[in-house]
Design an enzyme around this catalytic site. Sequence first.
Site, PDB file in Angstrom:
ATOM      1  N   ASN A  72      17.926 -13.172  -9.300  1.00  0.00           N
ATOM      2  CA  ASN A  72      16.565 -12.757  -9.630  1.00  0.00           C
ATOM      3  C   ASN A  72      15.755 -12.393  -8.397  1.00  0.00           C
ATOM      4  O   ASN A  72      14.866 -11.540  -8.447  1.00  0.00           O
ATOM      5  CB  ASN A  72      15.845 -13.864 -10.408  1.00  0.00           C
ATOM      6  CG  ASN A  72      16.449 -14.093 -11.776  1.00  0.00           C
ATOM      7  OD1 ASN A  72      17.307 -13.341 -12.225  1.00  0.00           O
ATOM      8  ND2 ASN A  72      16.015 -15.138 -12.446  1.00  0.00           N
ATOM      9  N   ASN A 172      20.041  -6.561 -10.957  1.00  0.00           N
ATOM     10  CA  ASN A 172      20.396  -7.872 -11.486  1.00  0.00           C
ATOM     11  C   ASN A 172      19.641  -8.164 -12.774  1.00  0.00           C
ATOM     12  O   ASN A 172      18.412  -8.059 -12.807  1.00  0.00           O
ATOM     13  CB  ASN A 172      20.055  -8.961 -10.459  1.00  0.00           C
ATOM     14  CG  ASN A 172      20.286 -10.362 -11.002  1.00  0.00           C
ATOM     15  OD1 ASN A 172      21.419 -10.817 -11.093  1.00  0.00           O
ATOM     16  ND2 ASN A 172      19.213 -11.046 -11.383  1.00  0.00           N
ATOM     17  N   GLU A 173      20.351  -8.481 -13.832  1.00  0.00           N
ATOM     18  CA  GLU A 173      19.793  -9.013 -15.086  1.00  0.00           C
ATOM     19  C   GLU A 173      18.534  -8.268 -15.558  1.00  0.00           C
ATOM     20  O   GLU A 173      17.563  -8.899 -15.995  1.00  0.00           O
ATOM     21  CB  GLU A 173      19.501 -10.510 -14.944  1.00  0.00           C
ATOM     22  CG  GLU A 173      20.753 -11.348 -14.845  1.00  0.00           C
ATOM     23  CD  GLU A 173      20.482 -12.852 -14.907  1.00  0.00           C
ATOM     24  OE1 GLU A 173      19.304 -13.276 -14.958  1.00  0.00           O
ATOM     25  OE2 GLU A 173      21.462 -13.620 -14.888  1.00  0.00           O
ATOM     26  N   GLU A 292      28.131 -14.122 -12.239  1.00  0.00           N
ATOM     27  CA  GLU A 292      27.394 -15.389 -12.272  1.00  0.00           C
ATOM     28  C   GLU A 292      27.999 -16.247 -13.377  1.00  0.00           C
ATOM     29  O   GLU A 292      28.009 -15.837 -14.542  1.00  0.00           O
ATOM     30  CB  GLU A 292      25.900 -15.191 -12.556  1.00  0.00           C
ATOM     31  CG  GLU A 292      25.093 -14.667 -11.387  1.00  0.00           C
ATOM     32  CD  GLU A 292      23.585 -14.728 -11.642  1.00  0.00           C
ATOM     33  OE1 GLU A 292      23.114 -15.706 -12.279  1.00  0.00           O
ATOM     34  OE2 GLU A 292      22.897 -13.797 -11.208  1.00  0.00           O
TER      35      GLU A 292
END
Length: 502
Positions: A72, A172-173, A292
């Site tokens: 994050n 990311n995400e 992850e």
Amino acid sequence: MLSASFILDPAFTIAPVSRRTFGSFVEHMGRCVYTGIYEPSHPTADADGFRADVLALTRELGVSVVRYPGGNFVSGYRWEDGIGPVADRPVRRDLAWHSLETNEIGIDEFMRWAGKAGVEVMYAVNLGTRGVQEALDVQEYLNQPDRTHLARLRQANGHPEPYGVTMFCLGNELDGPWQTGHKTAHEYGRLAVETARAMRSAEPGLELVACGSSSSAMPTFAAWEAEVLELTYDAVDYISAHAYYEPHDGDLGSFLASAVDMDHFVTSVAATADSVGARLKSDKKLKISFDEWNVWYQSAFHAQQATGWEVAPRVIEDSYNVVDAVVVGSLLISLLRHSDRVTAACLAQLVNVIAPIRTEPDGPAWRQTIFHPFALTSRLARGEVLRVEARSPGYETARFGTVPVLDAVATHDAGSGEVTVFVVNRHLTESLDLAVSLAGFPAGLRVGESWTLADDDLYAVNTAADPDRVVPRAAKDAEVTDGVLRAALPPASWTAVRLTTG
């Protein structure tokens, strides 16, 4: 005693063992970097301020690749803040973890650490608050040999040669509403494909990872992958997957079966990717980067409140017990089982933050329970992954229904002739009598080494005061007789047996 069995044959292979399966993850989060890998005042610190005890444990862990700098964190990160004279670097807010980033460690320092640790770097670019140009800039800084502005800047900062990073994560995400710069699948897909094309134009041989779902529980799971890949399929090599596991309401039976969910996650993502590839009439088979994964007690973390803008606060420093280690061992079995599609994976994270390694400032570093199955699997898994179709009794779980008591995978190194069997007994109270037929292999295989991680106290942990409370023990009853490997697996246990011809 319960009993289970399977047959191994060197002809029935899944795929080669990918060394990138044994990756980890360093994010500028909590104490992973500061007082984790880096602490200039520590008694073991080297000339660059890196903790030598952590470096030694990283090598022992068998880490092959490290994803950096997030997570994050990366979605608000300005990479250029971390280059040049340290005294001139700005302190910035990190919105992801509500902390302050001093930028004392940046690209050059981390690449220096990676060289000492002997690991490849998987670099994540910021596609949350930034875009194509910033991705090209960081790529140029890392990899351009000479003559350009950013190549000369890297050289001026002390690294004449390019770093040669080949694997980049495109954000990311970004499916997650918590992510700084959260996007719809279409918004992300368009940005990712533009970034991928630009980066490949500069450097055609890169390996690029598109963001998949941040968990299979996301309401957009599979739909996100489908829409993103419709836009990016020909421009990327991987789609990412993220998953964390914890026991819910004390349900250890379901927790020990977490690999059932990981198996389903992988097959679902692979099926979605293949569907897109078929529609696009592409011959390419997309790979999965499970970059992850771990046990993470998220329910406890979500109950915590941010306390202010601190530097390197103590964040999600979970202490792992015996059951956690068995689950991590089982998740590694799942990753190996899917080596035909999962060719990169990262245990998140490396130090302090939901990590196999823990440290104290000015104090010791020690191995958490989850360190051991990872280190042994990384060391022992070699050659080809073999297909395992086990006969096993089942047990009932609240989350997954009836689940096999035995979880297993095996590898075979044709060069040395060695075979390694990795097995988990998921039953909480019953031992499991295992029989593995080796009829497909030449006679003469014998047990070279065998290890079991189990304990009468399932909640036992390792601490700074007692760092070896939970360690693997030699499985002395494992033996080969008449071409059959036999072993008694304790309840809630992880076991690895290496068979050798020597």
